[in-house]
Design a protein around this motif. Sequence first.
Motif, mmCIF file in Angstrom:
data_model
loop_
_atom_site.group_PDB
_atom_site.id
_atom_site.type_symbol
_atom_site.label_atom_id
_atom_site.label_comp_id
_atom_site.label_asym_id
_atom_site.label_seq_id
_atom_site.Cartn_x
_atom_site.Cartn_y
_atom_site.Cartn_z
ATOM 1 N N MET A 1 0.830 -1.203 0.000
ATOM 2 C CA MET A 1 0.000 0.000 0.000
ATOM 3 C C MET A 1 0.869 1.260 0.000
ATOM 4 N N ALA A 2 1.924 1.258 0.812
ATOM 5 C CA ALA A 2 2.807 2.425 0.874
ATOM 6 C C ALA A 2 3.511 2.662 -0.458
ATOM 7 N N GLN A 3 3.901 1.582 -1.128
ATOM 8 C CA GLN A 3 4.536 1.720 -2.446
ATOM 9 C C GLN A 3 3.543 2.219 -3.489
ATOM 10 N N LYS A 4 2.326 1.719 -3.433
ATOM 11 C CA LYS A 4 1.295 2.132 -4.391
ATOM 12 C C LYS A 4 1.055 3.635 -4.331
ATOM 13 N N TYR A 5 1.070 4.186 -3.106
ATOM 14 C CA TYR A 5 0.778 5.611 -2.946
ATOM 15 C C TYR A 5 2.045 6.450 -2.711
ATOM 16 N N LYS B 1 7.003 7.206 1.049
ATOM 17 C CA LYS B 1 8.360 6.719 1.290
ATOM 18 C C LYS B 1 8.671 6.510 2.773
ATOM 19 N N GLY B 2 8.298 7.488 3.595
ATOM 20 C CA GLY B 2 8.562 7.347 5.021
ATOM 21 C C GLY B 2 7.882 6.129 5.606
ATOM 22 N N MET C 1 9.229 2.670 7.400
ATOM 23 C CA MET C 1 8.708 2.237 8.702
ATOM 24 C C MET C 1 8.309 0.768 8.678
ATOM 25 N N VAL C 2 7.595 0.360 7.624
ATOM 26 C CA VAL C 2 7.116 -1.025 7.583
ATOM 27 C C VAL C 2 8.280 -1.989 7.359
ATOM 28 N N TYR C 3 9.263 -1.599 6.525
ATOM 29 C CA TYR C 3 10.451 -2.445 6.361
ATOM 30 C C TYR C 3 11.140 -2.643 7.708
ATOM 31 N N SER C 4 11.243 -1.565 8.482
ATOM 32 C CA SER C 4 11.876 -1.653 9.795
ATOM 33 C C SER C 4 11.113 -2.619 10.700
ATOM 34 N N GLU D 1 17.718 7.793 4.864
ATOM 35 C CA GLU D 1 18.847 8.653 4.488
ATOM 36 C C GLU D 1 18.461 9.575 3.333
ATOM 37 N N GLU D 2 17.673 9.057 2.390
ATOM 38 C CA GLU D 2 17.186 9.900 1.291
ATOM 39 C C GLU D 2 16.298 11.017 1.834
ATOM 40 N N LEU D 3 15.507 10.696 2.858
ATOM 41 C CA LEU D 3 14.593 11.675 3.447
ATOM 42 C C LEU D 3 15.277 12.566 4.490
#
Length: 220
Positions: free
Chosen positions: A107-111, A114-115, A119-122, A149-151
Motif C-alpha cells: 500500500m505504501a509503495q502504491k501511494y 516513502k517514510g 517504517m514497515v520495512y523496519s 537517508e534519502e529523506l
Amino acid sequence: NAMIAIGELEAAIGLLEREIIPPIDREKQRNLWVRATQMLANAYFLAGLYQDALEFNERTVAEANKISDQMTKVERQIDAMSLHGLILQKIGRYKEAVKDFRDGIAMAQKYNRKGQIAMVYSNYGYLARDYGAVDQSIEFFNASLKIDEELKSRKYIASDNRNLGLSIIIKGDYNRARDLLNDALKTSEELHLTYNAAYCYFGLGDMALRERKWPEAEAN
C-alpha cells in the motif's frame, strides 16, 4: 507523541485515556480520533500491554477505513496495519504479522509513501530477527535506512542504525555493531529519544557480556 518518545509511557497513557481521547467526537473528528487512539495503542505496545494494544489498534483500523479523504485514510491505514503486525508478532501470530507487513509495504509503495515504506520495512525487520532470520532482518533494516537517508530523517536513521547494530551483534561482527550503536546513541541523546537510547545501551551491554568485558557491561 513527545512523551512516548522520551519513554514517559505511563504518563502518556493516562493523558490519552483521561484527557485527550474522551472529548473527541469519533464521528465528526474521525481523523483526530484515529490518530489519538493509534498513539494510545502504540503506548500500550511499548509498555508491553499487548492485549490492550491489540484492542485499541483494531478499533483504530475499523475507524481509519471510514476516513473520507483518500490520502489521509491511506496514511492512517498503513500506520495501523504496521502496528497491528508488531503486536501480532509479540503474541506469536507470525503468519498474520507477515501478511500485515507485506500489505503495508504494498500500500505504501502504491501511494509513494516513502517514510511509511521505511517504517514497515523496519517493523518487518523486527519480526525477521525475532523469528531467527537475522540475515533477512539486516536486509529489511538496510532497506529502511536507505529510504530514511534519502529523506534526511535523523530520528529514523538513528532507529535504523540501532536496529542494524542489534542484528549485527547476533552475527558476531562486534566492531561494526558497536559503531552503529554508538552513532545511534549519539543522535538519540541529541534528539532526546529516550526509548532508542535505552536500546542502544542494552545492545552495547549485551555485546560487552558476549566479549566478557565485565566493567563495560556493568556501565551499560
